[in-house]
Structures are given as C-alpha cells and as structure tokens.
Design a protein around this motif. Structure first.
Motif, PDB file in Angstrom:
ATOM      1  N   ASP A  33       0.929  -1.058   0.040  1.00 51.81           N
ATOM      2  CA  ASP A  33      -0.037   0.185  -0.117  1.00 51.81           C
ATOM      3  C   ASP A  33       0.847   1.523   0.004  1.00 51.81           C
ATOM      4  O   ASP A  33       1.537   1.555   1.077  1.00 51.81           O
ATOM      5  N   LYS A  87       0.026   4.155   2.592  1.00 51.26           N
ATOM      6  CA  LYS A  87       0.504   4.023   3.989  1.00 51.26           C
ATOM      7  C   LYS A  87       2.043   4.128   4.137  1.00 51.26           C
ATOM      8  O   LYS A  87       2.254   4.826   5.052  1.00 51.26           O
ATOM      9  N   SER A 124       2.879   7.753   4.109  1.00 53.61           N
ATOM     10  CA  SER A 124       2.621   8.338   5.318  1.00 53.61           C
ATOM     11  C   SER A 124       3.729   8.126   6.510  1.00 53.61           C
ATOM     12  O   SER A 124       4.318   8.758   7.200  1.00 53.61           O
ATOM     13  N   SER A 144      -0.484  13.161   3.350  1.00 52.67           N
ATOM     14  CA  SER A 144       0.473  12.837   4.463  1.00 52.67           C
ATOM     15  C   SER A 144       1.683  13.298   4.221  1.00 52.67           C
ATOM     16  O   SER A 144       2.182  14.148   5.265  1.00 52.67           O
ATOM     17  N   TYR A 183      -9.022   9.214   6.235  1.00 52.62           N
ATOM     18  CA  TYR A 183      -8.966   7.658   6.608  1.00 52.62           C
ATOM     19  C   TYR A 183      -9.111   6.870   5.529  1.00 52.62           C
ATOM     20  O   TYR A 183      -8.521   5.685   5.375  1.00 52.62           O
ATOM     21  N   ASP A 243      -5.874   7.033   3.625  1.00 51.66           N
ATOM     22  CA  ASP A 243      -4.637   6.867   4.414  1.00 51.66           C
ATOM     23  C   ASP A 243      -3.695   8.190   4.488  1.00 51.66           C
ATOM     24  O   ASP A 243      -2.545   8.079   4.318  1.00 51.66           O
ATOM     25  N   TYR A 300      -2.657   8.121   8.299  1.00 48.28           N
ATOM     26  CA  TYR A 300      -1.935   6.609   8.615  1.00 48.28           C
ATOM     27  C   TYR A 300      -0.708   6.643   9.586  1.00 48.28           C
ATOM     28  O   TYR A 300       0.176   7.558   9.208  1.00 48.28           O
TER      29      TYR A 300
END
Length: 529
Positions: free
Chosen positions: A98, A101, A104, A173, A200, A203, A206
C-alpha cells in the motif's frame, strides 16, 4: 535520524508493507545488496516534476511507468510503488502492499517525526469542523502566545498568524508532515487540524496518533461512487479517529454516540462531552461542557465546564450551531490540559468572540433595501437546515422572504443534491440553482436534477448557471419585493464562500467570490465585513 533506503526498508517491514526491493534484475529483501543503502535521501515527493538529485518518489494513484521518462537524468535515488517500474528507471524500487500507507510512515520519518514535538488535536464530524478548528486555535493562541498551527479546509497556518489557502480538508500525508516540521521550526507547540472521512479512506493520516480528537456529529454526507458507497462506510471511516487518539471529545447528542463510546472503550481512552441546551443549563443532555442562550434572540450564550460558569460569549460567527462549536472548542482546550477554571485560560476563551472565517456565516446589510445576505459554505441538509433555523430564530418574527442561491458539486456527494432542496422546501420562497464545482459532470445536469426534486408549489425555483448573475438577480429581486411590500428579505448564498475560483471540468477558473459579489452589489467596502 535521516531516512535512508535501509531505514525505510526496516520501517516498511515492521508495518508488514514491504514486498521486495528491486533494481534492474536484482530482487531482494536486503537493502544492503543495493548501492547507497545508508545514504540519506535528500527529498521526498509524490510529483515527478519536482524530483531532484537524491529524491525518494512515491508513485501513488493512477501512476504509470511513462511518468518516469527521463527521471534518471534528474537523479532519482529510489521510488516506492505497488508496481515494479524497473523497465523505466534504474533507481531502486521499494515495492509495497500500500503506497499511501508507506508514504505516510516514511514522510513522518523523513521530516523527523514532528508530530512528537507538537500537541496534535484532530477534529472530525459532518459539520462544524472548520469553525471548531478556528475557535480552538484562537483560544490556544491566546494561551501560548500564537504558537498554534492549523490545518483546515479554508487555510493552513504553520507559524501562528500567517494563513495560506488550502487545497484539501486534510493535507496529503507528505504535505502534512512537511508542514508539521515547518510548524515546529517556527516554534509552534500545538496543532489543530480537520480530519475528513477521506483522510482515513485514503490513508492521509495513517500512523498518526492524536493527543486529543473530537467527534462532533455525524449525518449522511459524501455518499457517491468516488467517495463513500454507503453511510456505514462514511461513519466507519470517521470512527477511525477514535482508535488513533489518546483522548476523545464527543458531541453528547451525536448520532451513534453509543457506538463511538464503544470505540473509545475498546481503545482504552477517556471521553469527555459537550452539548448545546436550548434553554437553561439543566434543560438538555448532560455533558461536561454546555452552552445555552441568555436571551430570546440567541445572540449570546453562557458556557459552563464541569458545572462552573465560564461567562457570557457573544460570537462574531452567529448561530446556535456556532455556539455548539464553541462548546466543543472549550472541551478540546480542557482535554488538551488547560483548566477553564484558571483565570488566564478563562480569559483566553473569549478569543473565540473575534474569530472570523472567510465565507462562513458572513452577514451583509444592503444599503438600498431591507435585505440581509448571508454567505456560508453550507452544502448539505444539516448545514442548510441549521442556517435556516438561525434565520427563523433571529428574524422569524419579521416574516422575512427567504431566497437561496446554491448549487451542488458535480461528480461527487450526489446525495447532497436532494438534501439541499429538501432543506429549502417549505422554508424558502425562491430557490436559484447555479454553478458549483465539477470535474466532468455538466453543471446544467446537476442543476436540472436538483430542480427535479422540487415538489413545493409555493417555492419559485429556477436555474441561472452564471453564479455572478444568480447572486445579482437575487439581490435585484429582493430589492424589488422590499420596495413593493416593505417586507424584509434574506438571501442565503451558500456553497462557495470566499473562494475566488471555480472548478470547471477539472480546471480552476477565476471567480469574483460570493462575499465579494455581495459586497459589491450592496455597495459595501471590505471594512464592513
């Protein structure tokens, strides 16, 4: 500690995200099998156009290998992706499960985990996030000497006083952690930020733990094929903030409050509450912080925390819903460790009274007629209804003629279209449907769909696509009616606020701005706002 290929691989492995590392025909899990494993990255980016020597690139979204054409000549050190792009670059590839994720986590590390040097307050809810954000920042700034950063859907501020227009409710992020680092470098001690459901969903936050989180309220919104397929999905995304916080502030009258309390119990975190009472302090839902009106016009409110009166508040941002947001801000400040009973903190709370947010609950009086215009970002059933409730409470005795100028965004949140119309029916006398932001969907189709939801035979409804013309028409119509029967008029111009651009087929097109148009037509100067 600097971020390197080796430390990035260790972090990704720890979070079960790393699949393998690839460079040309070499595949491994060991970063030291590749040159420069312990060399710090010079920059991080998700935009190929900004790649410079020593950069780590995140290949997110609909990324294609073709975007890497010529990238080696610009010194790309490594990339993070869910797909092998070794056919397009000789740079090392960190292949992950991912990429969002991973972005971040790695961005936080690259910028030295600035969140650990700040008290981070996250605010979510269907309505009231921005206002509560600004109220909380104003109070904290009054306490800590303007050392509170802010991320909001309107502006971002990393130095306590300079505000720059934002692109997203919650930043990507990488951008968020970059701005947090800037905030720390500017001496900020606190950060208050809006946390959207999409944050969310995709992400953007995250791995981020909030020192304090607020869950203001919840009602159906953002339901569309490109956002949330169902209300359950929307609520589920919102609820993730609870498991990622150390303390929770909850609206006592929030729908599904019992479920959110269960989330807090499962996370082992403390919950405090806030509420708005329509009469005295004891005539409503029990809560730790409450606000209630002190006069029939609801022009001022008392606020109390833990049974102790904090004084009378008269907000520049009018309306019951904003006093509820003020109660939420008091609860957040308290949860952040500041005792409202302390004299200095009690004085600081009154900083909320002077807060103005561009394009939110801004009221203008016409110089030529008995007409009030209210400009606001209201864009769903809850926010439009709250605005109409305010008009009823404050001006209902005068029986004003209400006109609403509105549109609804194309391509997303399709549920809002009927909701906005439903909120206006039987309460407004004229509805002008007009331009709103869109990517691919023709605005005329959105307006026609909304017009099809009108069932009240007593509401005059029509479409004027040019938003400037729509507002000017509403003002001319109000002036004509005032001259004819002397009855006061209220014009609600909602959805765009002070934004001086329109998103038309994916392009940002210059636009005068709702507040500026109303000021111009009413022959008011900026100093009246």
């Amino acid at each position: 500690m600097a971020l390197t290929l080796a430390s990035a691989a260790r972090l990704l492995t720890r979070h079960h995200l790393l699949r393998e590392i690839i460079q040309d025909d070499r595949w491994s899990l060991d970063p030291h099998r590749f040159d420069g494993a312990d060399t710090p990255f010079e920059a991080v980016t998700y935009d190929t156009r900004t790649v410079s020597p020593g950069s780590l690139l995140f290949c997110k979204g609909r990324f294609r290998s073709a975007y890497l054409d010529g990238i080696d000549d610009r010194g790309l050190a490594a990339y993070v992706a869910q797909t092998d792009h070794s056919s397009a670059t000789h740079a090392v590839g960190l292949i992950v499960n991912d990429v969002r994720k991973a972005m971040s986590l790695l961005s936080a590390e690259f910028y030295g985990r600035p969140q650990d040097e700040l008290t981070v307050i996250g605010i979510t809810g269907t309505k009231g996030k921005t206002t509560t954000n600004y109220f909380t920042q104003a109070v904290l700034n009054a306490i800590n000497g303007n050392r509170t950063a802010l991320f909001s859907s309107v502006d971002n501020c990393v130095d306590g006083h300079t505000y720059v227009e934002s692109d997203l409710t919650t930043p990507e992020s990488l951008d968020a952690f970059r701005m947090m680092r800037q905030a720390v470098d500017h001496g900020m001690t606190h950060l208050v930020m809006e946390v959207s459901s999409q944050a969310y969903k995709v992400d953007r936050v995250y791995g981020l733990t909030f020192d304090v989180a607020a869950f203001l309220n919840i009602s159906p919104d953002h339901i569309s094929p490109i956002e949330h397929p169902t209300f359950e999905d929307y609520l589920h995304c919102k609820r993730q903030i609870v498991a990622n916080a150390k303390r929770l502030v909850l609206g006592a009258d929030c729908a599904h409050a019992d479920l959110i309390r269960e989330d807090a119990a499962a996370a082992g975190i403390e919950v405090s509450t806030f509420a708005l009472h329509n009469a005295g302090r004891d005539e409503g839902t029990a809560a730790d912080v409450i606000a209630w009106p002190v006069d029939p016009a609801h022009s001022a409110y008392e606020i109390a925390a833990d049974g102790r009166d904090l004084g009378t508040f008269h907000l520049r941002l009018d309306g019951d819903f904003n006093y509820l947001n003020a109660a939420a801000a008091v609860a957040l400040v308290k949860a952040a460790g500041f005792d409202p009973a302390d004299a200095d903190v009690a004085r600081a709370l009154h900083a909320m009274e002077s807060v103005r947010i561009s394009g939110r609950m801004e009221q203008f009086r016409d110089t030529e007629s008995n007409t009030l215009a209210i400009v606001d970002y209201a864009h769903n059933f809850a926010s439009v209804s709250a605005l109409l409730d305010f008009i009823d409470e404050r001006y209902g005795a005068e029986r004003p003629r209400v006109t609403v100028v509105t549109g609804s965004a194309g391509d997303k949140a399709v549920d809002r279209r009927k909701e906005i119309v439903d909120a206006c029916q039987h309460r407004a006398e004229r509805l002008i449907l007009t331009f709103e932001d869109t990517d691919t969907e023709p605005v005329i189709d959105v307006c026609r769909q909304m017009l099809g939801y009108v069932t009240d035979p007593n509401i005059e409804a029509g479409i004027i696509l040019d938003r400037t013309e729509a507002i000017e028409t509403a003002v001319a119509d109000a002036r004509e009616h005032c001259a004819r029967d002397g009855r006061p008029n209220v014009i609600m111009v909602i959805g765009k606020g002070e934004e001086q651009w329109m998103k038309d087929r994916g392009r940002h097109v210059p636009y005068e701005g709702d507040t500026h148009i109303v000021s111009r037509v009413f022959k008011l100067g900026d100093e009246t706002r």
